[in-house]
Design a protein around this motif. Structure first.
Motif, short mmCIF file in Angstrom:
data_model
loop_
_atom_site.label_atom_id
_atom_site.label_comp_id
_atom_site.label_asym_id
_atom_site.label_seq_id
_atom_site.Cartn_x
_atom_site.Cartn_y
_atom_site.Cartn_z
N LYS A 44 -19.30 -15.71 -41.97
CA LYS A 44 -20.04 -16.88 -42.18
C LYS A 44 -20.70 -17.32 -40.58
O LYS A 44 -20.12 -16.94 -39.65
CB LYS A 44 -19.28 -18.15 -42.65
CG LYS A 44 -18.83 -17.98 -43.98
CD LYS A 44 -17.79 -19.03 -44.45
CE LYS A 44 -17.12 -18.92 -45.62
NZ LYS A 44 -16.10 -18.05 -45.64
N ILE A 45 -22.02 -18.05 -40.97
CA ILE A 45 -22.74 -18.30 -39.80
C ILE A 45 -22.99 -19.67 -40.01
O ILE A 45 -23.25 -20.18 -41.32
CB ILE A 45 -23.77 -17.41 -39.41
CG1 ILE A 45 -24.99 -17.38 -40.40
CG2 ILE A 45 -23.67 -16.33 -38.67
CD1 ILE A 45 -26.37 -17.07 -39.92
N VAL A 46 -22.94 -20.55 -39.12
CA VAL A 46 -23.48 -22.00 -39.26
C VAL A 46 -24.60 -22.09 -38.65
O VAL A 46 -24.88 -21.79 -37.38
CB VAL A 46 -22.50 -23.06 -38.59
CG1 VAL A 46 -23.12 -24.57 -38.60
CG2 VAL A 46 -21.23 -23.02 -39.43
N VAL A 47 -25.79 -22.72 -39.29
CA VAL A 47 -27.06 -22.86 -38.81
C VAL A 47 -27.51 -24.23 -38.90
O VAL A 47 -27.31 -24.84 -39.75
CB VAL A 47 -28.02 -21.84 -39.78
CG1 VAL A 47 -29.50 -22.12 -39.41
CG2 VAL A 47 -27.64 -20.60 -39.79
N ASP A 48 -27.88 -24.61 -37.51
CA ASP A 48 -28.25 -25.84 -37.36
C ASP A 48 -29.65 -25.94 -36.71
O ASP A 48 -30.02 -25.61 -35.68
CB ASP A 48 -27.30 -26.52 -36.33
CG ASP A 48 -27.63 -28.18 -35.98
OD1 ASP A 48 -28.80 -28.58 -36.43
OD2 ASP A 48 -26.77 -28.69 -35.27
N MET A 49 -30.78 -26.20 -37.58
CA MET A 49 -32.19 -26.10 -37.34
C MET A 49 -32.81 -27.37 -37.65
O MET A 49 -32.62 -27.85 -38.70
CB MET A 49 -32.50 -24.93 -37.69
CG MET A 49 -32.03 -23.68 -37.24
SD MET A 49 -33.21 -22.32 -37.84
CE MET A 49 -32.37 -21.05 -36.66
N GLN A 50 -33.73 -27.81 -36.69
CA GLN A 50 -34.49 -28.97 -37.30
C GLN A 50 -35.62 -28.32 -38.20
O GLN A 50 -36.02 -29.01 -39.15
CB GLN A 50 -35.52 -29.48 -35.95
CG GLN A 50 -36.61 -30.49 -35.98
CD GLN A 50 -37.60 -30.61 -34.91
OE1 GLN A 50 -37.57 -29.95 -34.12
NE2 GLN A 50 -38.17 -31.80 -35.16
N ASN A 51 -36.18 -27.08 -37.97
CA ASN A 51 -36.82 -26.57 -39.00
C ASN A 51 -36.44 -26.04 -40.39
O ASN A 51 -35.72 -24.72 -40.32
CB ASN A 51 -37.78 -25.28 -38.20
CG ASN A 51 -38.88 -24.72 -39.19
OD1 ASN A 51 -38.84 -24.93 -40.17
ND2 ASN A 51 -39.87 -24.24 -38.59
N PHE A 52 -36.12 -26.68 -41.13
CA PHE A 52 -35.57 -26.34 -42.67
C PHE A 52 -35.98 -25.17 -43.08
O PHE A 52 -35.47 -24.20 -43.84
CB PHE A 52 -35.54 -27.51 -43.46
CG PHE A 52 -34.51 -28.75 -43.24
CD1 PHE A 52 -33.30 -28.64 -43.14
CD2 PHE A 52 -34.96 -30.03 -43.03
CE1 PHE A 52 -32.44 -29.60 -42.61
CE2 PHE A 52 -34.26 -30.81 -42.35
CZ PHE A 52 -32.80 -30.67 -42.45
N LEU A 53 -37.59 -25.08 -43.17
CA LEU A 53 -38.07 -23.85 -43.63
C LEU A 53 -37.59 -22.47 -42.86
O LEU A 53 -37.23 -21.43 -43.64
CB LEU A 53 -39.63 -23.83 -43.61
CG LEU A 53 -40.17 -24.84 -44.48
CD1 LEU A 53 -41.69 -24.90 -44.10
CD2 LEU A 53 -40.02 -24.52 -45.84
N PHE A 54 -37.28 -22.72 -41.45
CA PHE A 54 -36.93 -21.35 -40.90
C PHE A 54 -35.35 -21.17 -41.22
O PHE A 54 -35.09 -20.10 -41.38
CB PHE A 54 -36.98 -21.73 -39.47
CG PHE A 54 -36.79 -20.48 -38.63
CD1 PHE A 54 -37.01 -19.32 -38.83
CD2 PHE A 54 -36.46 -20.69 -37.41
CE1 PHE A 54 -37.05 -18.05 -38.02
CE2 PHE A 54 -35.97 -19.60 -36.29
CZ PHE A 54 -36.47 -18.49 -36.90
N ALA A 55 -34.64 -22.29 -41.29
CA ALA A 55 -33.14 -22.17 -41.60
C ALA A 55 -33.02 -21.53 -43.05
O ALA A 55 -32.28 -20.75 -43.36
CB ALA A 55 -32.56 -23.41 -41.82
N ASP A 56 -34.08 -22.03 -43.92
CA ASP A 56 -34.05 -21.32 -45.21
C ASP A 56 -34.46 -20.09 -45.22
O ASP A 56 -33.83 -19.26 -46.17
CB ASP A 56 -34.87 -22.15 -46.36
CG ASP A 56 -34.12 -23.57 -46.72
OD1 ASP A 56 -32.88 -23.55 -46.66
OD2 ASP A 56 -34.86 -24.37 -47.30
N SER A 57 -35.23 -19.55 -44.52
CA SER A 57 -35.60 -18.25 -44.49
C SER A 57 -34.64 -17.12 -43.91
O SER A 57 -34.31 -16.27 -44.33
CB SER A 57 -36.61 -17.93 -43.54
OG SER A 57 -38.14 -18.55 -43.73
#
Length: 135
Positions: free
Chosen positions: A3-16
């Motif tokens: 698993k990786i945890v992704v913490d990003m302001q840009n939700f589109l980038f995180a979803d990508s």
């Protein structure tokens, strides 16, 4: 499954990123933080092998806030994550075209051993996946 945890302001980038991993041959699940406040708890629960955090010029995504490097009253996020998940690698991602100073500071953080890896947002999803998998 890793698993990786992704913490990003840009939700589109995180979803990508999440979609790219889901559609790949890698056996990696992406868990997205809804806000930076959730990051440590998600690491405690999911025990990721990588924590990927975006750094921008805006609060709460500033490098100093991500790492809590300048405020001795707050423990470093890095230290808290390592305490609950000692094998987790810390990686930061930045848009080096618009965040030139942040990109320099992140390179210095890598050089000084504060983070395990850094990435530029201009890379392809495939390359990012390969690099994360190799960590």
């Amino acid at each position: 499954m890793k698993k990786i945890v992704v913490d990003m302001q840009n939700f589109l980038f995180a979803d990508s990123i999440a979609t790219a991993f889901k559609n790949s041959d890698y056996d990696i699940a992406v868990v997205r933080a809804e806000s930076p406040r959730d990051t440590i708890e998600l690491c405690r629960v999911f025990k990721p092998f990588v924590l990927l955090m975006e750094v921008t010029a805006y609060t709460p995504w500033l490098l100093c806030e991500r790492m809590k490097l300048r405020d001795p009253l707050f423990p470093q996020i890095r230290d808290e994550v390592k305490a609950v998940c000692p094998d987790c690698k810390i990686a930061l991602i930045v848009d080096s075209n618009t965040e030139k100073q942040a990109a320099k500071d992140i390179r210095d953080a890598k050089k000084n051993g504060i983070i395990d890896q850094f990435f530029y947002g201009s890379m392809t999803a495939e390359y990012l996946m390969d690099q994360i998998y190799a960590m």
